[in-house]
Design an enzyme around this catalytic site. Structure first.
Site, short mmCIF file in Angstrom:
data_model
loop_
_atom_site.label_atom_id
_atom_site.label_comp_id
_atom_site.label_asym_id
_atom_site.label_seq_id
_atom_site.Cartn_x
_atom_site.Cartn_y
_atom_site.Cartn_z
N HIS A 83 0.82 -1.22 0.00
CA HIS A 83 0.00 0.00 0.00
C HIS A 83 0.85 1.27 0.00
O HIS A 83 0.35 2.35 -0.28
CB HIS A 83 -1.05 -0.02 1.12
CG HIS A 83 -0.56 0.29 2.50
ND1 HIS A 83 -0.23 -0.68 3.42
CD2 HIS A 83 -0.36 1.46 3.14
CE1 HIS A 83 0.14 -0.12 4.55
NE2 HIS A 83 0.09 1.18 4.41
N ASP A 219 1.17 -7.75 2.19
CA ASP A 219 1.29 -6.31 1.94
C ASP A 219 2.76 -5.87 1.75
O ASP A 219 3.33 -5.21 2.62
CB ASP A 219 0.65 -5.56 3.11
CG ASP A 219 0.34 -4.10 2.77
OD1 ASP A 219 0.93 -3.58 1.79
OD2 ASP A 219 -0.45 -3.48 3.50
N SER A 652 4.17 2.15 8.37
CA SER A 652 3.92 1.18 7.31
C SER A 652 5.20 0.93 6.55
O SER A 652 5.89 1.88 6.16
CB SER A 652 2.86 1.70 6.36
OG SER A 652 1.60 1.35 6.83
N1 ARG Z 1 -4.64 0.48 7.79
C1 ARG Z 1 -3.35 0.51 7.14
C2 ARG Z 1 -2.79 1.93 7.28
O1 ARG Z 1 -3.24 2.71 7.97
C3 ARG Z 1 -3.41 0.04 5.74
C4 ARG Z 1 -4.04 0.96 4.76
C5 ARG Z 1 -4.09 0.48 3.36
N2 ARG Z 1 -5.11 -0.52 3.13
C6 ARG Z 1 -6.42 -0.26 2.86
N3 ARG Z 1 -7.25 -1.24 2.71
N4 ARG Z 1 -6.88 0.96 2.73
O2 ARG Z 1 -2.30 2.62 6.50
N1 GLU Z 2 -1.11 1.33 7.68
C1 GLU Z 2 -0.44 2.34 8.43
C2 GLU Z 2 0.51 3.17 7.56
O1 GLU Z 2 0.28 3.36 6.40
C3 GLU Z 2 0.28 1.72 9.54
C4 GLU Z 2 -0.70 1.27 10.50
C5 GLU Z 2 -0.82 2.20 11.64
O2 GLU Z 2 -1.40 3.29 11.52
O3 GLU Z 2 -0.29 1.79 12.66
O4 GLU Z 2 1.46 3.75 8.03
#
Ligand code: ARG
Ligand code: GLU
Length: 724
Positions: A83, A219, A652
């Site tokens: 991502h 991922d 991330s």
């Molecule tokens: N929750 C993760 C973060 O904050 C992954 C985000 C990307 N994935 C998604 N399904 N939107 O960034």
């Molecule tokens: N998915 C998050 C990012 O893009 C990391 C997850 C979090 O927020 O801890 O940095």
């Protein structure tokens, strides 16, 4: 009895404060080494961060300004999340060759594709410059004078710091402005795409599984950093060569088991761990619910259109994912704050703080007014903070046409009838940006969203913030849907043909006249006018007072709770967090294990589904249990695991390392129950989620057929002593 319970609660809060943390790499020896070793670390603080010698720090970079990446070979091979690479891979994809969807591996160095705009920033060294940065700053200075004095000090620090010409100097505030650190960095701009699994694996579970454990997402993606022939950053050139980092991470084939030490090294973005009860309440009970309610509506509308039409789905999938990501996090945050009693904990903590002040006359005189004033200011700012979020969510974030009007404003208002050159010189860029915008714009979707957004704005905000105007316009038009239809139907910036015709055949004066009177632009201008007149000044008046008191409160806590180690809130600078691989219990009688595997992917598999489909080849490998050296001793293929590392957005792509500094996984998310950790970290339930390094290697090698990449990596096995 009550007193005893309170004492226990306070002790547990103070204990949890010290168990969490995003620590400064340069202070590990002083603050953390002992504890880390007691948790199982086999390295010294110096192995992790050293300004002089090669250390793990040299393998860590900030990726694309928002994520973390790490070097996994002596030849600049970079590992980050899928991502995080998503945007760059999307840019490199076309309809005929959709690298995102099909997955892709460059067959050799020459076929690695330049990812324009992607950067990799490494930290050469960091240094405490608090004394210099705060020179000439006095206690009773006004905030503005204080800041301008600091700015001056920082400017002179930047100009006097010795650096190579390819290096940059940055100075950043820590502990709410009580301390300052300088960073010497180098930023590589020639970064090339090496490969990624297909989206069905890299995004497996998509929005349904996002922020949730158990998780089964592969991922990750890979890039390569290129340097000039002297190994320094340089703009893209075909003569550039792979960067040779001072350190790269060996990759463990052993993985980690429950209870094993782990650490995560990276660039966490922002946290707010030292708010008062009132500050947490503002976010958890006022702002989060409002933002969630607004996004609920826009997401439902988008989803409806996306399910009906596959073309709309392609156009909106990325927009949907990014709106849904924060929406889901806020929802988890507000629920977590409630379930795990964040306000009560803050209240007890503040009571203890106050009790200690009362026993120390010097502290008391200095800080007795701090908390009451901070509380009051958070109450004072509440309506304006809510108005700000309402404005930015309904008028900017969730609809496209008002946001586009806002983006065009700079250009439109640069028009000067006496001198049109500024306006015309920007036209090329504007046209390009608008073509980009129209590519994925579906007016019928935006119209439905706009109707809902205007209704929320009109019905839920105050008359003096523009609600009255919006209500009036809706009445005149015959309802919110009719109003949205009118705006989008008559707007030149919502219609590609009309916009193209305008900018290609009209004079600058005519373009200006048309856009200035465009219904979408006019509405945005009107609402932004209210915001600028009624809301922004209040925020600009109250927020600096809050900042000042938060700074004093931070300093006071550090003094009053001398026995506690405090870490500075995340601020997108390099940090280390550590803990153990560990499952947790989200609810009574429910226990989450620490690891998922490929069998779990297949349990979730739904043929043809856009979130849970998987490629046939993965199914075949699974059926044959063809996992090679990546299998566990009992023949499973691990996919993801969780641990007690304290992470946030920006982490991330951060490497998860074992006690010896070998890569065991890649951080990519947090568990739903613990998304409140930005405000209220609780070691009992907050967990970070990592994709297992063995799944990554399996996908490169067995699934992707790019096993030749493993030749430049260093794989380690059997080093770890197995415990029983
Ligand atoms: N929750 C993760 C973060 O904050 C992954 C985000 C990307 N994935 C998604 N399904 N939107 O960034
Ligand atoms: N998915 C998050 C990012 O893009 C990391 C997850 C979090 O927020 O801890 O940095």
């Amino acid at each position: 009895m009550k007193k005893l319970l309170l004492l226990l609660l306070i002790l547990s809060i103070i204990e949890s404060v010290s168990a969490q943390g995003m620590w400064l790499p340069s202070l590990l020896e002083k603050q953390n080494e002992k504890e880390m070793k007691s948790l199982g670390l086999k390295l010294s603080a110096d192995d992790i961060y050293s300004p002089a010698n090669p250390s793990i720090k040299d393998a860590i970079c900030q990726f694309a300004g928002i994520c973390t990446g790490e070097m996994i070979s002596p030849e600049g091979l970079l590992l980050t999340n899928h991502h995080c690479g998503f945007g760059a891979i999307q840019q490199l994809s076309t309809l005929e060759s959709n690298l995102l969807e099909s997955g892709h591996w460059a067959k050799d160095r020459a076929s690695e594709l330049p990812a324009e705009g992607v950067t990799a920033m490494f930290v050469t060294r960091m240094e405490d410059v608090t004394i210099v940065a705060l020179q000439g700053v006095t206690e009773n200075m006004g905030e503005r004078d204080r800041q301008s004095q600091i700015d001056k000090n920082i400017a002179s620090l930047r100009s006097t710091t010795k650096k190579e010409k390819w290096e940059d100097v940055e100075v950043r505030p820590f502990y709410n402005g009580n301390q300052y650190y300088l960073f010497l960095t180098q930023t590589f701009k020639d970064v090339r795409f090496v490969g990624a699994p297909p989206s069905s694996i890299g995004k497996f579970g998509a929005d349904t599984d996002n922020w949730v454990w158990p998780r089964h997402t592969g991922d990750f993606s890979m890039f390569r950093v290129y340097a000039d022939k002297d190994n320094h950053p340089a703009p893209y050139s075909k003569d550039n060569v792979p960067y040779r980092p001072r350190h790269f991470l060996p990759i463990s084939l052993d993985g980690a088991e429950e209870g094993d030490f782990t650490m995560v090294y990276g660039f966490p973005g922002a946290t707010n761990e030292y708010l008062t009860e009132e500050g947490v309440r503002l976010t958890g009970e006022v702002l989060d619910p409002a933002r969630v309610a607004i996004r609920d509506r826009s997401l439902k509308i988008m989803d409806g259109f996306m399910r009906k039409d596959p073309a709309v789905k392609i156009a909106y999938v990325s927009r949907y994912a990014s709106i849904a990501n924060a929406w889901k996090k806020w929802l988890g945050e507000m629920q977590g704050l409630k379930t795990y009693k964040a306000l009560e904990k803050k209240r007890a903590y503040e009571a203890e703080f106050t009790r200690r002040l009362e026993q120390n006359p010097a502290w008391y005189t200095r800080w007795k007014n701090l908390l009451p004033r901070l509380r009051q200011l958070h109450k004072d700012i509440e309506p304006y903070a809510l108005a700000r979020d309402y404005y930015s969510e309904t008028c900017l974030r969730n609809n496209e046409i008002l946001a586009t009007a806002a983006n065009l404003n700079n250009w439109i208002s640069s028009y000067d009838p006496k001198n049109e050159t500024v306006f015309t010189s920007k036209l090329m860029n504007v046209r390009a940006a608008m073509e980009d915008f129209f590519k994925d714009y579906r007016p019928e979707v935006d119209e439905a969203v706009l109707a809902a957004m205007l209704e929320m704005f009109g019905e839920n905000t105050k008359p003096e913030w523009g609600a009255k105007d919006v209500q009036g316009m809706a009445e005149q038009a015959g309802g919110y849907p009719a109003l949205a239809k009118q705006i989008i139907g008559n707007s030149t910036i919502a219609n590609r043909d009309k916009f193209r015709a305008l900018v290609s055949s009209k004079t600058p004066a005519e373009i200006y006249e048309t856009l200035k009177n465009d219904p979408a632009y006019k509405l945005w201008d009107q609402l932004q006018g209210y915001y600028a007149a009624q809301v922004q000044p209040k925020i600009q008046e109250i927020q600096p007072q809050i900042n000042l008191l938060q700074r004093q409160y931070m300093a006071a806590q550090m003094e009053v709770f001398k026995e506690t180690r405090f870490f500075p809130d995340a601020n997108s600078t390099l940090r280390l967090t550590y803990g153990k691989v560990r499952g947790f219990s989200p609810r009574d009688a429910l226990q989450y294990e620490y690891q998922t595997d490929l069998d779990g992917v297949m349990e979730k598999y739904i043929p043809g589904d856009y979130e849970f489909d998987v490629p046939q080849k993965l199914i075949d490998l699974w059926k044959a249990k063809d996992y090679g050296q990546y299998a566990t001793a009992d023949g499973r293929l691990p996919v993801a695991c969780i641990g007690t590392n304290h992470t946030t957005g920006g982490n991330s792509g951060s490497p998860a390392l074992d006690a010896n500094g070998n890569l065991i996984g890649l951080n990519f998310d947090r568990v739903w129950e613990g998304t409140m950790s930005d405000l209220n970290y609780d070691p009992a339930i907050c967990r970070n989620i990592m994709v297992d390094a063995r799944y990554v290697l399996f996908l490169v090698d067995k699934f992707g057929g790019a096993g030749y990449l493993l030749n430049e990596m260093k794989l380690v096995k059997g080093k770890k002593k197995r415990k029983k």
